[in-house]
Write a protein that holds these residues in place. Sequence first.
Motif, mmCIF file in Angstrom:
data_model
loop_
_atom_site.group_PDB
_atom_site.id
_atom_site.type_symbol
_atom_site.label_atom_id
_atom_site.label_comp_id
_atom_site.label_asym_id
_atom_site.label_seq_id
_atom_site.Cartn_x
_atom_site.Cartn_y
_atom_site.Cartn_z
ATOM 1 N N VAL A 31 0.842 -1.201 0.000
ATOM 2 C CA VAL A 31 0.000 0.000 0.000
ATOM 3 C C VAL A 31 0.876 1.249 0.000
ATOM 4 O O VAL A 31 0.583 2.227 -0.696
ATOM 5 N N GLY A 32 1.956 1.193 0.774
ATOM 6 C CA GLY A 32 2.874 2.327 0.798
ATOM 7 C C GLY A 32 3.469 2.607 -0.569
ATOM 8 O O GLY A 32 3.633 3.769 -0.971
ATOM 9 N N GLY A 33 3.811 1.545 -1.298
ATOM 10 C CA GLY A 33 4.345 1.714 -2.645
ATOM 11 C C GLY A 33 3.327 2.334 -3.585
ATOM 12 O O GLY A 33 3.665 3.191 -4.421
ATOM 13 N N THR A 34 2.073 1.917 -3.430
ATOM 14 C CA THR A 34 1.001 2.467 -4.265
ATOM 15 C C THR A 34 0.780 3.947 -3.983
ATOM 16 O O THR A 34 0.683 4.770 -4.904
ATOM 17 N N THR A 35 0.697 4.287 -2.713
ATOM 18 C CA THR A 35 0.488 5.693 -2.366
ATOM 19 C C THR A 35 1.732 6.534 -2.659
ATOM 20 O O THR A 35 1.626 7.738 -2.886
ATOM 21 N N PHE A 36 2.904 5.885 -2.667
ATOM 22 C CA PHE A 36 4.134 6.577 -3.051
ATOM 23 C C PHE A 36 4.034 7.080 -4.496
ATOM 24 O O PHE A 36 4.405 8.216 -4.810
ATOM 25 N N VAL A 37 3.504 6.225 -5.361
ATOM 26 C CA VAL A 37 3.327 6.615 -6.766
ATOM 27 C C VAL A 37 2.335 7.768 -6.870
ATOM 28 O O VAL A 37 2.569 8.758 -7.585
ATOM 29 N N ILE A 38 1.224 7.660 -6.141
ATOM 30 C CA ILE A 38 0.221 8.729 -6.146
ATOM 31 C C ILE A 38 0.837 10.034 -5.666
ATOM 32 O O ILE A 38 0.674 11.101 -6.288
ATOM 33 N N ASP A 39 1.552 9.938 -4.532
ATOM 34 C CA ASP A 39 2.200 11.107 -3.939
ATOM 35 C C ASP A 39 3.200 11.726 -4.907
ATOM 36 O O ASP A 39 3.221 12.942 -5.118
ATOM 37 N N SER A 40 4.030 10.895 -5.522
ATOM 38 C CA SER A 40 5.082 11.389 -6.425
ATOM 39 C C SER A 40 4.499 12.108 -7.631
ATOM 40 O O SER A 40 4.965 13.190 -8.014
ATOM 41 N N VAL A 41 3.486 11.504 -8.251
ATOM 42 C CA VAL A 41 2.882 12.100 -9.453
ATOM 43 C C VAL A 41 2.284 13.463 -9.133
ATOM 44 O O VAL A 41 2.505 14.446 -9.862
ATOM 45 N N ILE A 42 1.543 13.531 -8.022
ATOM 46 C CA ILE A 42 0.915 14.807 -7.657
ATOM 47 C C ILE A 42 1.973 15.840 -7.279
ATOM 48 O O ILE A 42 1.909 17.011 -7.703
ATOM 49 N N PHE A 43 2.968 15.434 -6.504
ATOM 50 C CA PHE A 43 3.999 16.359 -6.047
ATOM 51 C C PHE A 43 4.754 16.978 -7.223
ATOM 52 O O PHE A 43 4.886 18.199 -7.323
ATOM 53 N N TYR A 44 5.236 16.149 -8.125
ATOM 54 C CA TYR A 44 6.026 16.681 -9.233
ATOM 55 C C TYR A 44 5.163 17.421 -10.248
ATOM 56 O O TYR A 44 5.627 18.367 -10.897
ATOM 57 N N THR A 45 3.902 17.025 -10.373
ATOM 58 C CA THR A 45 3.007 17.770 -11.253
ATOM 59 C C THR A 45 2.810 19.194 -10.748
ATOM 60 O O THR A 45 2.863 20.168 -11.522
ATOM 61 N N LEU A 46 2.593 19.328 -9.442
ATOM 62 C CA LEU A 46 2.415 20.655 -8.847
ATOM 63 C C LEU A 46 3.726 21.441 -8.810
ATOM 64 O O LEU A 46 3.764 22.637 -9.122
ATOM 65 N N LYS A 47 4.804 20.763 -8.419
ATOM 66 C CA LYS A 47 6.086 21.439 -8.255
ATOM 67 C C LYS A 47 6.643 21.966 -9.577
ATOM 68 O O LYS A 47 7.315 23.004 -9.617
ATOM 69 N N LEU A 48 6.384 21.270 -10.650
ATOM 70 C CA LEU A 48 6.895 21.692 -11.954
ATOM 71 C C LEU A 48 5.892 22.551 -12.723
ATOM 72 O O LEU A 48 6.107 22.847 -13.901
ATOM 73 N N SER A 49 4.803 22.943 -12.045
ATOM 74 C CA SER A 49 3.814 23.794 -12.718
ATOM 75 C C SER A 49 3.401 24.957 -11.822
ATOM 76 O O SER A 49 4.174 25.909 -11.652
ATOM 77 N N ILE A 50 2.233 24.864 -11.219
ATOM 78 C CA ILE A 50 1.677 26.014 -10.507
ATOM 79 C C ILE A 50 2.341 26.291 -9.156
ATOM 80 O O ILE A 50 2.191 27.390 -8.609
ATOM 81 N N LEU A 51 3.009 25.304 -8.568
ATOM 82 C CA LEU A 51 3.657 25.507 -7.258
ATOM 83 C C LEU A 51 5.176 25.344 -7.352
ATOM 84 O O LEU A 51 5.816 24.813 -6.451
ATOM 85 N N GLU A 52 5.751 25.845 -8.434
ATOM 86 C CA GLU A 52 7.187 25.695 -8.657
ATOM 87 C C GLU A 52 8.022 26.310 -7.540
ATOM 88 O O GLU A 52 9.055 25.764 -7.153
ATOM 89 N N SER A 53 7.559 27.416 -6.990
ATOM 90 C CA SER A 53 8.317 28.109 -5.942
ATOM 91 C C SER A 53 7.898 27.693 -4.539
ATOM 92 O O SER A 53 8.407 28.239 -3.556
ATOM 93 N N LYS A 54 6.955 26.777 -4.436
ATOM 94 C CA LYS A 54 6.454 26.369 -3.124
ATOM 95 C C LYS A 54 6.458 24.840 -3.012
ATOM 96 O O LYS A 54 5.393 24.202 -2.986
ATOM 97 N N PRO A 55 7.621 24.241 -2.921
ATOM 98 C CA PRO A 55 7.698 22.771 -2.883
ATOM 99 C C PRO A 55 7.053 22.151 -1.656
ATOM 100 O O PRO A 55 6.497 21.051 -1.732
#
Length: 211
Positions: A31-55
Motif C-alpha cells: 500500500v505504501g508503494g502504491t500511495t508513493f506513486v500517487i504522492d510522487s505524481v501529484i507532487f512533481y506535477t504541482l512542483k513543476l507547474s503552478i507551485l514551482e516556488s512552493k515545494p
Amino acid sequence: MSFVEGVISRVPQPFRDLALRHAELVKFAIVGGTTFVIDSVIFYTLKLSILESKPVTAKIIAGVVAVIASYILNREWSFKNRGGRERHHEAFLFFGVSGIGVVLSFVPLYISSYVFNLRVPDVSLTTENIADFVSAYVIGNLLQMAFRFWAFRRFVFPEEHGAIVESHLEPGAAPLGEGDHADPLGRDDHADPLGRDDHADPLGRGELDHT
C-alpha cells in the motif's frame, strides 16, 4: 491463493517464513508503494507547474491525497482483520496519525530546502530535484512509514478479529457443562446412597417373592 501469498511464495528461504509471519507489514508496504506513486505524481506535477516556488505546499497537498488513498487501502486490505473501534473514531485516529506522518515526511524536505538551501539558483535544477527526492521520498517516507505502521497497530486498529479467548479452566479440566450430573464423591448416578441394590429387601431377606 491471495496476491500477497503469491508474492511471498516467490521469496527465497529463510525470508519467506519471515514474510509469512509479517503479512500485515508486507501488505502495508505494498500500500505504501502504491500511495508513493500517487504522492510522487501529484507532487512533481504541482512542483513543476503552478507551485514551482512552493515545494513544501506541493508536498503537503500530495501527502493529503495519498493519505486518503492510504486509509481506504489499509482499512479494507492491510488491516482488514483488525478493528476494535467505531468507524468514525477509527478514521479520526487514522488521519491524525497520518497527519503526523505527513509532518515527518516533509521535515527533511524543509531542512534540505531552507536550511541547506539546495534550491535554484544556489544549485542546479538537477541537484535540486535529487535533493528533493532523497529528503522527501527516501528519508521522509522511511520516517513516516515506520511511525505509521507502529501507530496503526497500536492505536487505530488495536484488536485482531476472531482472536482466541484464553480459557480460565485448569489444565486438563473438563469444560463447563460436561459431567453436570456426576456425583461429587465419584459414585454412580443411580447408586443407592447406602450402597444397597434397588430391589433388596430392607430387612436383608433377598429379593421379594412376587409369586
